[in-house]
Motif scaffolding. Structure first.
Motif, PDB file in Angstrom:
ATOM      1  N   GLY A   1      18.884 114.624 103.135  1.00 18.31           N
ATOM      2  CA  GLY A   1      18.580 114.341 101.659  1.00 18.31           C
ATOM      3  C   GLY A   1      17.359 114.697 101.282  1.00 18.31           C
ATOM      4  O   GLY A   1      16.955 115.322 100.500  1.00 18.31           O
ATOM      5  N   ASP A   2      16.379 113.992 102.189  1.00 19.68           N
ATOM      6  CA  ASP A   2      14.820 114.301 101.810  1.00 19.68           C
ATOM      7  C   ASP A   2      14.311 115.623 102.176  1.00 19.68           C
ATOM      8  O   ASP A   2      13.616 116.428 101.237  1.00 19.68           O
TER       9      ASP A   2
ATOM     10  N   ILE B   1      19.966 112.129  86.997  1.00 18.75           N
ATOM     11  CA  ILE B   1      19.795 112.459  88.453  1.00 18.75           C
ATOM     12  C   ILE B   1      19.832 113.910  88.671  1.00 18.75           C
ATOM     13  O   ILE B   1      20.031 114.814  89.588  1.00 18.75           O
ATOM     14  N   GLU B   2      19.141 114.477  87.603  1.00 16.79           N
ATOM     15  CA  GLU B   2      18.771 115.992  87.584  1.00 16.79           C
ATOM     16  C   GLU B   2      18.104 116.606  89.018  1.00 16.79           C
ATOM     17  O   GLU B   2      18.420 117.553  89.288  1.00 16.79           O
ATOM     18  N   ASN B   3      17.248 116.048  89.419  1.00 21.26           N
ATOM     19  CA  ASN B   3      16.478 116.100  90.561  1.00 21.26           C
ATOM     20  C   ASN B   3      17.278 116.183  91.874  1.00 21.26           C
ATOM     21  O   ASN B   3      16.934 116.851  92.929  1.00 21.26           O
ATOM     22  N   GLN B   4      18.320 115.632  91.908  1.00 20.37           N
ATOM     23  CA  GLN B   4      19.405 115.592  93.137  1.00 20.37           C
ATOM     24  C   GLN B   4      20.441 116.742  93.130  1.00 20.37           C
ATOM     25  O   GLN B   4      21.128 116.704  94.008  1.00 20.37           O
ATOM     26  N   VAL B   5      20.528 117.609  91.983  1.00 20.99           N
ATOM     27  CA  VAL B   5      21.410 118.437  91.941  1.00 20.99           C
ATOM     28  C   VAL B   5      21.146 119.968  92.379  1.00 20.99           C
ATOM     29  O   VAL B   5      20.103 120.459  92.202  1.00 20.99           O
TER      30      VAL B   5
ATOM     31  N   TRP C   1      16.134 106.442 103.633  1.00 19.67           N
ATOM     32  CA  TRP C   1      15.632 107.993 103.281  1.00 19.67           C
ATOM     33  C   TRP C   1      14.661 107.376 102.389  1.00 19.67           C
ATOM     34  O   TRP C   1      14.364 106.085 101.740  1.00 19.67           O
ATOM     35  N   SER C   2      13.916 108.274 101.668  1.00 17.38           N
ATOM     36  CA  SER C   2      12.943 108.413 100.539  1.00 17.38           C
ATOM     37  C   SER C   2      13.475 109.113  99.302  1.00 17.38           C
ATOM     38  O   SER C   2      13.521 107.881  98.442  1.00 17.38           O
ATOM     39  N   ALA C   3      13.922 110.052  99.114  1.00 18.04           N
ATOM     40  CA  ALA C   3      14.031 110.640  97.776  1.00 18.04           C
ATOM     41  C   ALA C   3      15.656 110.363  97.521  1.00 18.04           C
ATOM     42  O   ALA C   3      16.171 110.229  96.599  1.00 18.04           O
ATOM     43  N   MET C   4      16.570 110.907  98.689  1.00 17.42           N
ATOM     44  CA  MET C   4      18.109 110.646  98.740  1.00 17.42           C
ATOM     45  C   MET C   4      18.451 110.633  99.885  1.00 17.42           C
ATOM     46  O   MET C   4      18.002 111.272 100.816  1.00 17.42           O
TER      47      MET C   4
ATOM     48  N   GLY D   1      22.641 110.206  96.456  1.00 18.80           N
ATOM     49  CA  GLY D   1      22.757 111.433  97.223  1.00 18.80           C
ATOM     50  C   GLY D   1      22.562 112.661  96.540  1.00 18.80           C
ATOM     51  O   GLY D   1      22.502 112.697  95.233  1.00 18.80           O
ATOM     52  N   PRO D   2      22.575 113.987  97.265  1.00 11.90           N
ATOM     53  CA  PRO D   2      22.435 115.014  96.548  1.00 11.90           C
ATOM     54  C   PRO D   2      24.005 115.419  95.980  1.00 11.90           C
ATOM     55  O   PRO D   2      24.970 115.135  96.495  1.00 11.90           O
TER      56      PRO D   2
END
Length: 279
Positions: free
Chosen positions: A7-8, A243-247, A189-192, A219-220
């Motif tokens: 994820g990161d 959650i745009e940054n996870q897509v 995890w840090s980002a997702m 998560g992503p």
């Protein structure tokens, strides 16, 4: 492989290259359009061109396993080589295999796609319709190896409704989203987290109808449907608001139709990426 979880690593790739994921989909129509033979040699030429033309212009590449598998061992040997070259070039690969089974069979699938086999890569798509926990061997393998999973949750094909929508506000799809969220909550995890979902870019009405809120998902999300399949950048970011940054936005035909010219493939990637970033 990096010590970061999947994820990161994916979050870093999206930040550096944008959210685009390019499918490596050597189906018959594209092979013919590119003037390639309908055999493993044609698949190899196709896959190598996508790697070369798109690899530096997208956050990830997603080979559709079926289009390699249909040519038997020769086709799967091409896929192994694609995965090896992507590793060498530090390109994230999502193996679109949609595996799902129980017990020792699921363990064998997990060893193949998330272990140490020549097919093992950064992440794999999974089907949870034998029960989310039937996928436990894959989640455990992904966690131990720093790899990731994308679990089918809400797809845009009409047939998906017959299973995924059952239960209304307590739908099958909603339960899958909740289970993936809980899976990530167990990890560090840090980002997702590294347990992702597959959610079609054209399912906004279904999310509303089933009262599924993705804004807190941890998560992503792999989102097919952008471009040739009808979803626009505006559609995407309306569906995935918060959650745009996870897509990770998949595009296949919209980019691949510009091949086999490598420069045109790269330009098509860049145009799609800019469209997504300038939403």
């Amino acid at each position: 492989m990096s010590s970061l979880g999947f994820g990161d690593r994916l979050a870093d790739a999206i930040e550096a290259k944008g959210p685009l994921c390019i499918g490596i989909d050597p189906h018959v129509q594209l092979l013919e359009q590119w003037g390639l033979p309908l055999n493993a040699d044609g698949v190899r030429a196709f896959a190598e061109a996508v790697l070369e033309g798109c690899g530096d212009h997208a956050a990830a590449l997603k080979p559709q396993v079926a289009f390699f598998e249909q040519y038997g061992s020769a086709g799967m040997a091409v896929l192994e080589d694609v995965i090896a070259e992507a590793k060498r070039r530090n390109i994230i690969i999502v193996a679109d295999a949609k595996r799902g089974d129980i017990g020792s069979t699921m363990k064998a699938y997990s060893d193949a796609w998330l272990g140490e086999s020549p097919l093992a890569t950064d992440s794999v798509t999974l089907s949870p319709y034998l029960g989310f926990e039937s996928l436990r061997p894959a989640f455990d393998a992904a966690h131990s190896k720093g790899r990731g999973t994308f679990v089918l949750a809400l797809t845009s094909n009409p047939e998906g409704k017959s299973v995924q929508h059952i239960g209304g506000a307590q739908s099958v799809a909603a339960n899958i989203v909740d289970a993936a969220r809980e899976e990530n909550a167990r990890q560090e995890w840090s980002a997702m987290g590294s347990c992702g979902l597959v959610v079609g870019a054209t399912v906004a009405d279904a999310l509303e109808k089933l009262k599924i809120d993705l804004s807190s998902f941890n998560g992503p999300i792999l989102a097919p449907g952008y471009g040739a399949q009808g979803a626009t950048a505006a559609d995407l970011y309306r569906v995935f608001a918060g959650i745009e940054n996870q897509v990770l936005v998949n595009s296949s035909r919209g980019v691949l139709s510009h091949g086999p010219n490598l420069q045109k493939l790269a330009e098509a990637c860049d145009m799609s990426r800019e469209d997504l970033l300038n939403r």
